[in-house]
Write a protein that holds these residues in place. Structure first.
Motif, mmCIF file in Angstrom:
data_model
loop_
_atom_site.group_PDB
_atom_site.id
_atom_site.type_symbol
_atom_site.label_atom_id
_atom_site.label_comp_id
_atom_site.label_asym_id
_atom_site.label_seq_id
_atom_site.Cartn_x
_atom_site.Cartn_y
_atom_site.Cartn_z
ATOM 1 N N MET A 1 0.881 2.115 -3.271
ATOM 2 C CA MET A 1 0.250 2.259 -4.565
ATOM 3 C C MET A 1 1.046 3.226 -5.411
ATOM 4 O O MET A 1 1.461 4.267 -4.941
ATOM 5 C CB MET A 1 -1.178 2.785 -4.378
ATOM 6 N N LYS A 2 1.259 2.911 -6.680
ATOM 7 C CA LYS A 2 2.020 3.755 -7.572
ATOM 8 C C LYS A 2 1.119 4.176 -8.716
ATOM 9 O O LYS A 2 0.849 3.393 -9.626
ATOM 10 C CB LYS A 2 3.248 3.009 -8.081
ATOM 11 N N VAL A 211 -4.098 -5.826 -2.726
ATOM 12 C CA VAL A 211 -3.276 -6.290 -3.838
ATOM 13 C C VAL A 211 -2.904 -5.107 -4.720
ATOM 14 O O VAL A 211 -3.781 -4.368 -5.182
ATOM 15 C CB VAL A 211 -4.036 -7.332 -4.695
ATOM 16 N N GLU A 212 -1.600 -4.919 -4.944
ATOM 17 C CA GLU A 212 -1.164 -3.960 -5.958
ATOM 18 C C GLU A 212 -1.161 -4.664 -7.309
ATOM 19 O O GLU A 212 -0.662 -5.778 -7.431
ATOM 20 C CB GLU A 212 0.232 -3.430 -5.637
ATOM 21 N N LEU A 242 -9.880 1.065 -2.945
ATOM 22 C CA LEU A 242 -9.505 1.139 -1.536
ATOM 23 C C LEU A 242 -10.590 1.756 -0.662
ATOM 24 O O LEU A 242 -10.506 1.706 0.571
ATOM 25 C CB LEU A 242 -8.199 1.928 -1.374
ATOM 26 N N LEU A 243 -11.617 2.333 -1.280
ATOM 27 C CA LEU A 243 -12.728 2.886 -0.526
ATOM 28 C C LEU A 243 -13.947 1.977 -0.561
ATOM 29 O O LEU A 243 -15.033 2.365 -0.152
ATOM 30 C CB LEU A 243 -13.078 4.293 -1.018
ATOM 31 N N ASP A 263 -3.931 0.004 -6.642
ATOM 32 C CA ASP A 263 -4.173 -0.805 -5.444
ATOM 33 C C ASP A 263 -5.652 -1.102 -5.272
ATOM 34 O O ASP A 263 -6.502 -0.227 -5.475
ATOM 35 C CB ASP A 263 -3.656 -0.094 -4.189
ATOM 36 N N TYR A 264 -5.923 -2.342 -4.838
ATOM 37 C CA TYR A 264 -7.301 -2.810 -4.723
ATOM 38 C C TYR A 264 -7.443 -3.648 -3.460
ATOM 39 O O TYR A 264 -6.466 -4.148 -2.901
ATOM 40 C CB TYR A 264 -7.669 -3.667 -5.944
ATOM 41 N N LEU A 265 -8.690 -3.813 -3.042
ATOM 42 C CA LEU A 265 -9.029 -4.784 -2.013
ATOM 43 C C LEU A 265 -9.706 -5.974 -2.678
ATOM 44 O O LEU A 265 -10.496 -5.813 -3.617
ATOM 45 C CB LEU A 265 -9.980 -4.184 -0.975
ATOM 46 N N MET A 266 -9.404 -7.150 -2.203
ATOM 47 C CA MET A 266 -10.047 -8.383 -2.641
ATOM 48 C C MET A 266 -10.802 -8.910 -1.430
ATOM 49 O O MET A 266 -10.199 -9.339 -0.441
ATOM 50 C CB MET A 266 -8.993 -9.375 -3.135
#
Length: 288
Positions: A1-2, A211-212, A242-243, A263-266
């Motif tokens: 993650m940036k 997914v970034e 992410l949490l 950054d994420y979760l799908m």
């Protein structure tokens, strides 16, 4: 993650015992991603105070079963590949890496591992050959298009030809015998193209994706901030941080994307309660 923004660290982030103030108990009623982001930003205004790669690692370790089948799109130096092997004990692991030097390094590290299939190709919406823009100063920022680099002044670019494949192509190989549990995608802006080539796989296996998604990279592919949310909703997926805090509607997503982290979760909607509970033990991201 940036992280998008860079400024001074405002607070100590080592206190993971206290959860965000005034947020409800996540085990029964997970706060929305927008609400959590507000609390996170107030607590620690500088996103660089957190180690986002370590946070991603901690999150998938919480939700993946031992022996999971995993796809790593953008293996690069093998940081997550190693964790998938040594801590998740992945049963099968497919790693895509188009850069020749990085692919050779991955082969050196993991080429003898029977669980690992290394694929020297980029991943997109359709197979073929393509020009690939390599930033030799920061190879991790390379991609199928020239993006806006974190250090534009020192970027040194060259183009190479690479093979391009799709994730759905795995369904016509021996991989079709395995249910895929998790797919990590970090491809410098082409994430939606990768997802576009994974429709059949997503429908068959309903994996969790990481997914970034940040504007300096996705914008050069002509994508808009809403696009990831729209795709996820159409597939019956929820987007979370992410949490595990979900973005419950498009307005909440648009108010949050590109403001603090990338950054994420799908998550398949049918698994959202389970994953929210699994991630609820962590009040904050991992500190630097």
């Amino acid at each position: 993650m940036k992280p998008k923004r860079e400024h001074a660290v405002a607070e100590d982030q080592n206190d993971n015992a206290r959860g965000p103030a005034r947020l409800s108990d996540r085990s029964t009623d997970s706060p929305a991603g927008r609400d959590y982001l507000r609390a996170l930003t107030l607590r620690t205004p500088d996103p660089l105070a957190w180690d986002w790669e370590a946070t991603l690692e901690r999150s998938y370790l919480r939700i993946l079963p031992l022996g999971a089948n995993i796809i790593d799109v953008g293996g690069h130096s093998g940081r997550h590949t190693r964790i998938f092997l040594e801590q998740v004990h992945a049963r099968q692991l497919w790693v895509f890496e188009p850069l020749p030097r990085e692919y050779a390094y991955l082969t050196h590290l993991f080429g003898q591992s029977p669980q690992v299939t290394l694929i020297n190709a980029a991943v997109s919406e359709r197979p073929g050959r393509a020009r690939f823009v390599v930033n030799t100063h920061a190879p991790e920022e390379s991609g199928l298009r020239r993006r806006h680099y974190n250090d534009e002044r020192h970027a040194v670019l060259k183009e190479i030809d690479v093979d391009v494949t799709t994730l759905d192509a795995l369904l016509s190989t021996e991989a079709s015998q395995h249910r895929v549990d998790f797919i990590k995608i970090d491809v410098e802006g082409a994430e939606l193209d990768v997802l576009g080539g994974a429709r059949a796989l997503a429908a068959r296996d309903r994996p969790v994706f990481s997914v970034e998604f940040g504007s300096p990279s996705y914008s050069v592919y002509g994508r808009q901030p809403a696009d990831l949310f729209v795709l996820a909703s159409a597939w019956g997926y929820a987007l979370t941080d992410l949490l595990g805090h979900p973005f419950r509607n498009l307005a909440d997503w648009l108010a949050s994307v590109d403001t603090y982290y990338w950054d994420y979760l799908m998550v398949p909607s049918e698994r959202l309660p389970q994953i929210t509970i699994a991630l609820s033990v962590d009040a904050w991201p991992v500190g630097q």
